[in-house]
Design a protein around this motif. Structure first.
Motif, short mmCIF file in Angstrom:
data_model
loop_
_atom_site.label_atom_id
_atom_site.label_comp_id
_atom_site.label_asym_id
_atom_site.label_seq_id
_atom_site.Cartn_x
_atom_site.Cartn_y
_atom_site.Cartn_z
N ILE A 187 31.66 62.02 -1.03
CA ILE A 187 32.75 61.25 -0.41
C ILE A 187 32.17 60.12 0.45
O ILE A 187 32.66 59.00 0.41
CB ILE A 187 33.68 62.16 0.40
CG1 ILE A 187 34.43 63.11 -0.54
CG2 ILE A 187 34.66 61.34 1.23
CD1 ILE A 187 35.21 64.19 0.15
N ILE A 188 31.13 60.41 1.19
CA ILE A 188 30.49 59.38 2.01
C ILE A 188 29.94 58.27 1.11
O ILE A 188 30.12 57.07 1.40
CB ILE A 188 29.35 59.98 2.88
CG1 ILE A 188 29.92 60.95 3.92
CG2 ILE A 188 28.54 58.89 3.55
CD1 ILE A 188 30.86 60.31 4.91
N GLN A 189 29.32 58.62 0.00
CA GLN A 189 28.80 57.62 -0.93
C GLN A 189 29.93 56.78 -1.53
O GLN A 189 29.82 55.56 -1.64
CB GLN A 189 27.99 58.28 -2.05
CG GLN A 189 26.66 58.83 -1.60
CD GLN A 189 25.96 59.63 -2.69
OE1 GLN A 189 26.58 60.02 -3.69
NE2 GLN A 189 24.67 59.88 -2.50
N ASN A 218 33.01 51.84 -1.83
CA ASN A 218 34.31 51.20 -1.71
C ASN A 218 34.30 50.11 -0.64
O ASN A 218 34.85 49.02 -0.85
CB ASN A 218 35.39 52.25 -1.39
CG ASN A 218 36.77 51.69 -1.51
OD1 ASN A 218 37.13 51.14 -2.55
ND2 ASN A 218 37.55 51.80 -0.44
N GLN A 219 33.66 50.37 0.49
CA GLN A 219 33.56 49.37 1.56
C GLN A 219 32.75 48.16 1.09
O GLN A 219 33.09 47.03 1.40
CB GLN A 219 32.94 49.97 2.82
CG GLN A 219 33.84 50.95 3.54
CD GLN A 219 35.15 50.33 3.99
OE1 GLN A 219 35.20 49.19 4.41
NE2 GLN A 219 36.22 51.09 3.86
N ARG A 220 31.67 48.42 0.35
CA ARG A 220 30.85 47.32 -0.16
C ARG A 220 31.66 46.48 -1.16
O ARG A 220 31.61 45.25 -1.13
CB ARG A 220 29.60 47.87 -0.82
CG ARG A 220 28.66 46.79 -1.35
CD ARG A 220 27.28 47.33 -1.67
NE ARG A 220 26.48 46.39 -2.41
CZ ARG A 220 25.88 45.31 -1.89
NH1 ARG A 220 26.01 45.05 -0.61
NH2 ARG A 220 25.17 44.50 -2.64
#
Length: 163
Positions: free
Chosen positions: A45-47, A52-54
């Motif tokens: 999930i962190i990845q 997604n943010q990138r």
């Protein structure tokens, strides 16, 4: 009659098995739902969040680049139009000047007309210079934005898209 009922029965079984297989195929296309509280999915999930943010950041930068690129293109189009108008007027003046020199005597272009036409040409040159300066400033801003995007680790196309 018995044959019709048994045929109907087999058809119903066949249809229900087809719809069951279709449902089973649809369900198998989607990954099984993970337990949201599982510690194994935390890293995933962190990845995914970072990816997604990138992607969101790249889309924001792309949007900014596209808006500025559109301004550059519009400014360059305007500068080309201004230059075309200037060249068209200069061409007309040269043509009339050539005809004027071929006539004997003073010619047909008076001093007031000459001053008026030269003032128009100078005004158009000034407009062309201003339009080209605006386009140059926007190109510089686009170059700076491109450098910023590259420094952030993204790629940006260089130069015009259509040549």
């Amino acid at each position: 009659m018995l044959a019709q009922i048994s045929c109907l029965f087999f058809c119903l079984i066949g249809i229900s098995s087809c719809s069951f297989n279709r449902t089973a195929n649809i369900d198998s296309d989607h990954p099984s739902k993970a337990d949201g509280f599982s510690h194994n999915s935390f890293v995933e999930i962190i990845q995914q969040t970072e990816e997604n943010q990138r992607k969101k950041k790249s889309l924001i930068l792309e949007s900014e680049w596209l808006k500025l690129r559109l301004q550059v293109v519009e400014a360059e189009k305007y500068a080309c139009s201004a230059r075309s108008a200037e060249l068209e007027l200069a061409s007309e003046m040269a043509r009339f000047g050539s005809l004027d020199q071929k006539l004997s005597g003073e010619g047909f272009i008076g001093e007031n007309q000459r001053i008026h036409w030269n003032a128009q040409l100078e005004s158009m040159r000034s407009s062309t210079i201003t339009a080209e300066a605006r386009a140059n400033l926007l190109r510089r801003d686009l170059f700076d934005l491109r450098q910023k995007i590259v420094d952030l680790g993204y790629q940006v196309p260089e130069g015009p898209v259509v040549e």
